[in-house]
Motif scaffolding. Structure first.
Motif, short mmCIF file in Angstrom:
data_model
loop_
_atom_site.label_atom_id
_atom_site.label_comp_id
_atom_site.label_asym_id
_atom_site.label_seq_id
_atom_site.Cartn_x
_atom_site.Cartn_y
_atom_site.Cartn_z
N LEU A 191 -72.73 4.48 -51.74
CA LEU A 191 -73.25 3.51 -51.03
C LEU A 191 -72.90 3.73 -49.54
O LEU A 191 -73.51 3.06 -48.51
N HIS A 192 -71.69 4.38 -49.30
CA HIS A 192 -71.21 4.44 -47.84
C HIS A 192 -70.10 5.67 -47.81
O HIS A 192 -69.38 5.80 -48.66
N THR A 193 -70.31 6.59 -46.78
CA THR A 193 -69.23 7.72 -46.56
C THR A 193 -68.96 7.84 -45.29
O THR A 193 -69.91 7.72 -44.34
N LEU A 194 -67.93 8.24 -44.87
CA LEU A 194 -67.53 8.81 -43.61
C LEU A 194 -66.62 9.91 -43.57
O LEU A 194 -65.39 9.64 -44.39
N GLN A 236 -61.17 9.45 -37.50
CA GLN A 236 -60.84 8.61 -36.13
C GLN A 236 -61.37 7.05 -36.44
O GLN A 236 -60.65 6.30 -35.86
N ASN A 237 -62.44 6.81 -36.60
CA ASN A 237 -63.31 5.51 -36.57
C ASN A 237 -63.39 5.26 -38.13
O ASN A 237 -64.44 4.23 -38.49
N GLY A 238 -62.29 5.59 -38.92
CA GLY A 238 -62.58 5.22 -40.49
C GLY A 238 -61.58 4.27 -40.77
O GLY A 238 -60.81 3.27 -39.99
N GLY A 239 -61.66 3.55 -41.98
CA GLY A 239 -60.81 2.42 -42.32
C GLY A 239 -61.41 1.55 -43.47
O GLY A 239 -62.65 1.67 -43.48
N LYS A 240 -60.81 0.83 -44.26
CA LYS A 240 -61.17 -0.19 -45.09
C LYS A 240 -62.15 -1.11 -44.48
O LYS A 240 -62.96 -1.44 -44.85
N GLN A 241 -61.67 -1.52 -43.12
CA GLN A 241 -62.57 -2.29 -42.26
C GLN A 241 -63.75 -2.11 -41.96
O GLN A 241 -64.71 -2.54 -41.72
N ILE A 242 -64.15 -0.57 -42.08
CA ILE A 242 -65.35 -0.09 -41.71
C ILE A 242 -66.32 0.03 -43.26
O ILE A 242 -67.46 -0.29 -43.22
N GLY A 243 -65.47 0.75 -44.29
CA GLY A 243 -66.10 1.03 -45.65
C GLY A 243 -66.61 -0.43 -46.15
O GLY A 243 -67.64 -0.47 -46.70
N ILE A 244 -65.83 -1.34 -46.10
CA ILE A 244 -66.11 -2.47 -46.91
C ILE A 244 -67.39 -3.32 -46.36
O ILE A 244 -68.40 -3.76 -47.02
N PRO A 245 -67.42 -3.49 -45.09
CA PRO A 245 -68.72 -4.42 -44.78
C PRO A 245 -69.92 -3.53 -44.72
O PRO A 245 -71.00 -3.94 -45.20
N ALA A 246 -69.75 -1.95 -44.66
CA ALA A 246 -71.10 -1.31 -45.03
C ALA A 246 -71.51 -1.35 -46.35
O ALA A 246 -72.54 -1.23 -46.77
N MET A 247 -70.50 -1.26 -47.21
CA MET A 247 -70.84 -1.51 -48.71
C MET A 247 -71.38 -2.64 -49.06
O MET A 247 -72.33 -2.96 -49.88
N ALA A 248 -70.72 -4.04 -48.51
CA ALA A 248 -71.34 -5.32 -48.81
C ALA A 248 -72.70 -5.41 -48.39
O ALA A 248 -73.47 -6.19 -49.01
N ALA A 249 -73.07 -4.58 -47.45
CA ALA A 249 -74.36 -4.87 -46.58
C ALA A 249 -75.37 -4.32 -47.64
O ALA A 249 -76.55 -4.97 -47.65
N TYR A 250 -75.12 -3.23 -48.22
CA TYR A 250 -75.94 -2.69 -49.23
C TYR A 250 -76.42 -3.96 -50.33
O TYR A 250 -77.66 -4.09 -50.77
N TYR A 251 -75.50 -5.13 -50.60
CA TYR A 251 -75.85 -5.99 -51.38
C TYR A 251 -76.34 -7.45 -50.67
O TYR A 251 -76.49 -8.31 -51.21
N GLY A 252 -76.60 -7.15 -49.45
CA GLY A 252 -77.08 -8.28 -48.63
C GLY A 252 -76.11 -9.35 -48.42
O GLY A 252 -76.45 -10.56 -48.12
#
Length: 257
Positions: free
Chosen positions: A78-81, A180-196
């Motif tokens: 669902l998301h990669t960086l 450099q611009n990674g972290g849980k704070q980036i992956g979680i919202p991106a993943m959640a957005a997939y589910y609206g």
């Protein structure tokens, strides 16, 4: 507050000091599922070290490698960086000049930058086979999402020449190297957005240094009572110790169950 998704760290959050999930936590997960909440794991662990959780509970997905590699329970990504391939090439050049223990993690495969007992022991503790040695030819064909440097008090300075990474950690014996611009704070919202799911509909649980950004910046942050001082300071709410029904108490208090 109405939460549609919850993301849990593993060590010190879902798992207690005995490396097992407390019965109250499992009960809380089942009640939250009954109430229609999506339940995810957000961890610094590499992907193969997350699979055992399926023996406890059927989570809806995983934000592995500190949020760099996110997939649902069926394996759909669902998301990669990824880390810049130039940094991987530089890492391997540094390894050629003076080897040090470092794990290279792709999506579902892991490699040792050089043979190292620290890596073998780490995988053995998780009942996993020791990873093979990395072949630099993979850099142009397979993305790398996280590096792990072992014995960081000795070897972490070796990573400093890499130009597009940041350093975090959950445990003292190895540190995680992320984009450099990674972290849980980036992956979680991106993943959640997939589910609206919006940011304000997310609840996150964590305890360690690599959870600080997540607890501060994503949805509503809950720090475990056994968490580090920085995690507690970043959170909206501090619950009890993981082994003192911390997750159950927080979900009850917040009206999730």
């Amino acid at each position: 507050m109405s939460f549609r998704a919850i993301f849990f760290d593993i060590d010190g959050t879902l798992l207690g000091r005995d490396k097992r999930m407390p019965p109250s936590t499992l009960h809380a997960l089942k009640k939250a599922r009954e109430n229609g909440v999506l339940l995810f794991v957000a961890t610094g662990r590499v992907t193969p070290m997350t699979y055992f959780l399926r023996d406890y509970f059927d989570f809806d997905g995983f934000a592995a490698m500190t949020g760099q590699y996110c997939f649902d329970k069926n394996g759909k990504v669902l998301h990669t960086l990824a880390i810049d391939p130039e940094d991987i090439r530089l890492l391997m050049q540094l390894q050629k000049e003076d080897p040090f223990p470092c794990l290279i993690a792709e999506g579902r495969e892991c490699f040792a930058a050089t043979p190292a007992k620290q890596i073998e022991d780490h995988f053995l503790r998780h009942n996993l086979p020791s990873p093979p040695v990395y072949d630099i030819s993979r850099a142009d064909r397979h993305e790398v999402y996280q590096l792990m440097v072992y014995d960081p008090e000795i070897y972490l300075p070796r990573i400093l020449p890499l130009k597009h990474v940041r350093i975090t950690h959950a445990v003292g014996y190895c540190y995680d190297i992320l984009p450099q611009n990674g972290g849980k704070q980036i992956g979680i919202p991106a993943m959640a957005a997939y589910y609206g799911i919006r940011n304000d509909e997310i609840l996150v649980f964590g305890d360690g240094p690599n959870d600080v950004d997540m607890l501060r910046d994503v949805g509503f942050g809950v720090a475990m009572g056994n968490g580090c001082a920085k995690a507690k300071a970043a959170a909206n709410y501090v619950t009890t110790d993981v082994d003192d029904d911390g997750i159950y108490r927080a979900l009850k208090e917040l009206g999730v169950i």
